[in-house]
Design a protein around this motif. Structure first.
Motif, PDB file in Angstrom:
ATOM      1  N   ALA A 141       1.443   6.939   4.951  1.00 55.93           N
ATOM      2  CA  ALA A 141       2.210   7.946   5.688  1.00 55.93           C
ATOM      3  C   ALA A 141       2.632   7.402   7.053  1.00 55.93           C
ATOM      4  O   ALA A 141       3.773   7.582   7.488  1.00 55.93           O
ATOM      5  CB  ALA A 141       1.388   9.221   5.854  1.00 55.93           C
ATOM      6  N   THR A 142       1.717   6.698   7.720  1.00 56.62           N
ATOM      7  CA  THR A 142       2.030   6.098   9.016  1.00 56.62           C
ATOM      8  C   THR A 142       3.140   5.062   8.868  1.00 56.62           C
ATOM      9  O   THR A 142       4.070   5.004   9.662  1.00 56.62           O
ATOM     10  CB  THR A 142       0.775   5.452   9.635  1.00 56.62           C
ATOM     11  OG1 THR A 142      -0.213   6.470   9.830  1.00 56.62           O
ATOM     12  CG2 THR A 142       1.088   4.783  10.962  1.00 56.62           C
ATOM     13  N   VAL A 151      -6.487  -4.656   3.696  1.00 61.13           N
ATOM     14  CA  VAL A 151      -6.337  -3.191   3.747  1.00 61.13           C
ATOM     15  C   VAL A 151      -7.307  -2.609   4.769  1.00 61.13           C
ATOM     16  O   VAL A 151      -6.924  -1.759   5.581  1.00 61.13           O
ATOM     17  CB  VAL A 151      -6.536  -2.557   2.356  1.00 61.13           C
ATOM     18  CG1 VAL A 151      -6.588  -1.032   2.458  1.00 61.13           C
ATOM     19  CG2 VAL A 151      -5.413  -2.978   1.412  1.00 61.13           C
ATOM     20  N   SER A 152      -8.551  -3.074   4.776  1.00 59.98           N
ATOM     21  CA  SER A 152      -9.537  -2.584   5.748  1.00 59.98           C
ATOM     22  C   SER A 152      -9.081  -2.861   7.177  1.00 59.98           C
ATOM     23  O   SER A 152      -9.201  -1.996   8.058  1.00 59.98           O
ATOM     24  CB  SER A 152     -10.898  -3.234   5.505  1.00 59.98           C
ATOM     25  OG  SER A 152     -11.423  -2.826   4.265  1.00 59.98           O
ATOM     26  N   ASN A 153      -8.570  -4.059   7.415  1.00 63.87           N
ATOM     27  CA  ASN A 153      -8.072  -4.409   8.755  1.00 63.87           C
ATOM     28  C   ASN A 153      -6.901  -3.517   9.159  1.00 63.87           C
ATOM     29  O   ASN A 153      -6.802  -3.090  10.310  1.00 63.87           O
ATOM     30  CB  ASN A 153      -7.665  -5.877   8.817  1.00 63.87           C
ATOM     31  CG  ASN A 153      -8.851  -6.812   8.743  1.00 63.87           C
ATOM     32  OD1 ASN A 153      -9.990  -6.427   9.006  1.00 63.87           O
ATOM     33  ND2 ASN A 153      -8.592  -8.051   8.367  1.00 63.87           N
ATOM     34  N   ILE A 154      -6.030  -3.243   8.203  1.00 65.79           N
ATOM     35  CA  ILE A 154      -4.873  -2.380   8.465  1.00 65.79           C
ATOM     36  C   ILE A 154      -5.332  -0.974   8.845  1.00 65.79           C
ATOM     37  O   ILE A 154      -4.840  -0.392   9.815  1.00 65.79           O
ATOM     38  CB  ILE A 154      -3.936  -2.341   7.239  1.00 65.79           C
ATOM     39  CG1 ILE A 154      -3.244  -3.699   7.065  1.00 65.79           C
ATOM     40  CG2 ILE A 154      -2.921  -1.211   7.358  1.00 65.79           C
ATOM     41  CD1 ILE A 154      -2.595  -3.886   5.703  1.00 65.79           C
ATOM     42  N   LEU A 155      -6.277  -0.431   8.087  1.00 65.12           N
ATOM     43  CA  LEU A 155      -6.778   0.916   8.377  1.00 65.12           C
ATOM     44  C   LEU A 155      -7.345   0.975   9.796  1.00 65.12           C
ATOM     45  O   LEU A 155      -7.085   1.918  10.540  1.00 65.12           O
ATOM     46  CB  LEU A 155      -7.844   1.337   7.360  1.00 65.12           C
ATOM     47  CG  LEU A 155      -7.417   1.451   5.899  1.00 65.12           C
ATOM     48  CD1 LEU A 155      -8.583   1.909   5.031  1.00 65.12           C
ATOM     49  CD2 LEU A 155      -6.228   2.366   5.719  1.00 65.12           C
ATOM     50  N   GLY A 156      -8.105  -0.059  10.157  1.00 65.01           N
ATOM     51  CA  GLY A 156      -8.683  -0.099  11.496  1.00 65.01           C
ATOM     52  C   GLY A 156      -7.629  -0.199  12.585  1.00 65.01           C
ATOM     53  O   GLY A 156      -7.689   0.501  13.599  1.00 65.01           O
ATOM     54  N   VAL A 201       0.856  -1.198   0.000  1.00 67.44           N
ATOM     55  CA  VAL A 201       0.000   0.000   0.000  1.00 67.44           C
ATOM     56  C   VAL A 201       0.887   1.241   0.000  1.00 67.44           C
ATOM     57  O   VAL A 201       0.631   2.198  -0.747  1.00 67.44           O
ATOM     58  CB  VAL A 201      -0.953  -0.001   1.220  1.00 67.44           C
ATOM     59  CG1 VAL A 201      -1.598   1.373   1.419  1.00 67.44           C
ATOM     60  CG2 VAL A 201      -2.022  -1.073   1.060  1.00 67.44           C
ATOM     61  N   ALA A 202       1.939   1.215   0.811  1.00 69.37           N
ATOM     62  CA  ALA A 202       2.857   2.355   0.898  1.00 69.37           C
ATOM     63  C   ALA A 202       3.582   2.604  -0.425  1.00 69.37           C
ATOM     64  O   ALA A 202       4.013   3.724  -0.697  1.00 69.37           O
ATOM     65  CB  ALA A 202       3.858   2.147   2.026  1.00 69.37           C
ATOM     66  N   GLU A 203       3.695   1.562  -1.252  1.00 69.15           N
ATOM     67  CA  GLU A 203       4.288   1.716  -2.586  1.00 69.15           C
ATOM     68  C   GLU A 203       3.278   2.255  -3.582  1.00 69.15           C
ATOM     69  O   GLU A 203       3.606   2.475  -4.740  1.00 69.15           O
ATOM     70  CB  GLU A 203       4.806   0.367  -3.093  1.00 69.15           C
ATOM     71  CG  GLU A 203       6.021  -0.148  -2.372  1.00 69.15           C
ATOM     72  CD  GLU A 203       6.452  -1.524  -2.860  1.00 69.15           C
ATOM     73  OE1 GLU A 203       5.871  -2.043  -3.839  1.00 69.15           O
ATOM     74  OE2 GLU A 203       7.381  -2.084  -2.244  1.00 69.15           O
ATOM     75  N   GLY A 204       2.029   2.430  -3.136  1.00 67.94           N
ATOM     76  CA  GLY A 204       0.997   2.965  -4.011  1.00 67.94           C
ATOM     77  C   GLY A 204       0.286   1.904  -4.838  1.00 67.94           C
ATOM     78  O   GLY A 204      -0.381   2.227  -5.824  1.00 67.94           O
ATOM     79  N   ARG A 205       0.414   0.648  -4.439  1.00 68.79           N
ATOM     80  CA  ARG A 205      -0.180  -0.450  -5.206  1.00 68.79           C
ATOM     81  C   ARG A 205      -1.678  -0.555  -4.951  1.00 68.79           C
ATOM     82  O   ARG A 205      -2.148  -0.329  -3.833  1.00 68.79           O
ATOM     83  CB  ARG A 205       0.502  -1.767  -4.847  1.00 68.79           C
ATOM     84  CG  ARG A 205       2.022  -1.752  -4.926  1.00 68.79           C
ATOM     85  CD  ARG A 205       2.593  -1.924  -6.319  1.00 68.79           C
ATOM     86  NE  ARG A 205       2.382  -3.250  -6.836  1.00 68.79           N
ATOM     87  CZ  ARG A 205       3.184  -4.281  -6.624  1.00 68.79           C
ATOM     88  NH1 ARG A 205       4.274  -4.134  -5.876  1.00 68.79           N
ATOM     89  NH2 ARG A 205       2.920  -5.454  -7.150  1.00 68.79           N
ATOM     90  N   SER A 206      -2.420  -0.939  -5.977  1.00 71.79           N
ATOM     91  CA  SER A 206      -3.863  -1.147  -5.866  1.00 71.79           C
ATOM     92  C   SER A 206      -4.144  -2.513  -5.258  1.00 71.79           C
ATOM     93  O   SER A 206      -3.247  -3.361  -5.168  1.00 71.79           O
ATOM     94  CB  SER A 206      -4.509  -1.074  -7.251  1.00 71.79           C
ATOM     95  OG  SER A 206      -4.124  -2.207  -8.025  1.00 71.79           O
ATOM     96  N   ALA A 225      -8.044   6.694   8.192  1.00 73.35           N
ATOM     97  CA  ALA A 225      -9.235   6.645   7.357  1.00 73.35           C
ATOM     98  C   ALA A 225      -8.960   6.347   5.889  1.00 73.35           C
ATOM     99  O   ALA A 225      -9.895   6.107   5.133  1.00 73.35           O
ATOM    100  CB  ALA A 225      -9.991   7.973   7.468  1.00 73.35           C
ATOM    101  N   SER A 226      -7.697   6.381   5.482  1.00 74.03           N
ATOM    102  CA  SER A 226      -7.417   6.200   4.062  1.00 74.03           C
ATOM    103  C   SER A 226      -6.104   5.450   3.838  1.00 74.03           C
ATOM    104  O   SER A 226      -5.267   5.354   4.745  1.00 74.03           O
ATOM    105  CB  SER A 226      -7.338   7.554   3.356  1.00 74.03           C
ATOM    106  OG  SER A 226      -6.162   8.247   3.764  1.00 74.03           O
ATOM    107  N   ARG A 227      -5.953   4.972   2.610  1.00 73.43           N
ATOM    108  CA  ARG A 227      -4.713   4.301   2.219  1.00 73.43           C
ATOM    109  C   ARG A 227      -3.533   5.265   2.321  1.00 73.43           C
ATOM    110  O   ARG A 227      -2.434   4.874   2.714  1.00 73.43           O
ATOM    111  CB  ARG A 227      -4.831   3.783   0.785  1.00 73.43           C
ATOM    112  CG  ARG A 227      -5.875   2.703   0.618  1.00 73.43           C
ATOM    113  CD  ARG A 227      -6.130   2.442  -0.859  1.00 73.43           C
ATOM    114  NE  ARG A 227      -5.096   1.617  -1.434  1.00 73.43           N
ATOM    115  CZ  ARG A 227      -5.187   0.312  -1.592  1.00 73.43           C
ATOM    116  NH1 ARG A 227      -6.280  -0.331  -1.238  1.00 73.43           N
ATOM    117  NH2 ARG A 227      -4.189  -0.364  -2.120  1.00 73.43           N
TER     118      ARG A 227
END
Length: 90
Positions: free
Chosen positions: A82-83, A65-70, A41-46, A75-77
């Protein structure tokens, strides 16, 4: 170093543990697979790109991805990426 990084990447992809691996304990409660997805995700991959890279379905990538956000409380990829960069997880 590039060889070590490639070995670690292949080990994660194959879900293997390699002696002396750079992989440490789960970061922020993320599973090893979620850490791998976060790196992508940090590499900008879909989700589709992540799925192809990890040999999983796009839906499974989406769930990760949803689990990671939680778990990261974002709130976003973009915030997740950034985190990951700020904490040197990716």
């Amino acid at each position: 170093r590039p060889l070590r990084a490639e070995i670690d990447r292949l080990a994660r992809r194959s879900r293997l543990t390699v002696a002396g691996s750079a992989a440490g304990p789960p970061a922020l409660g993320l599973t090893p697979r979620e850490q791998e997805v976060l790196r992508l995700v940090a590499e900008g991959r879909s989700n589709r790109d992540i799925a192809e890279e990890l040999f999983i379905s796009a839906k499974t990538a989406s769930v990760h991805v949803s689990n990671i956000l939680g778990k990261l409380g974002v709130a976003s990829r973009g915030e997740a990426a950034a985190t990951a960069h700020r904490l040197r997880l990716a």
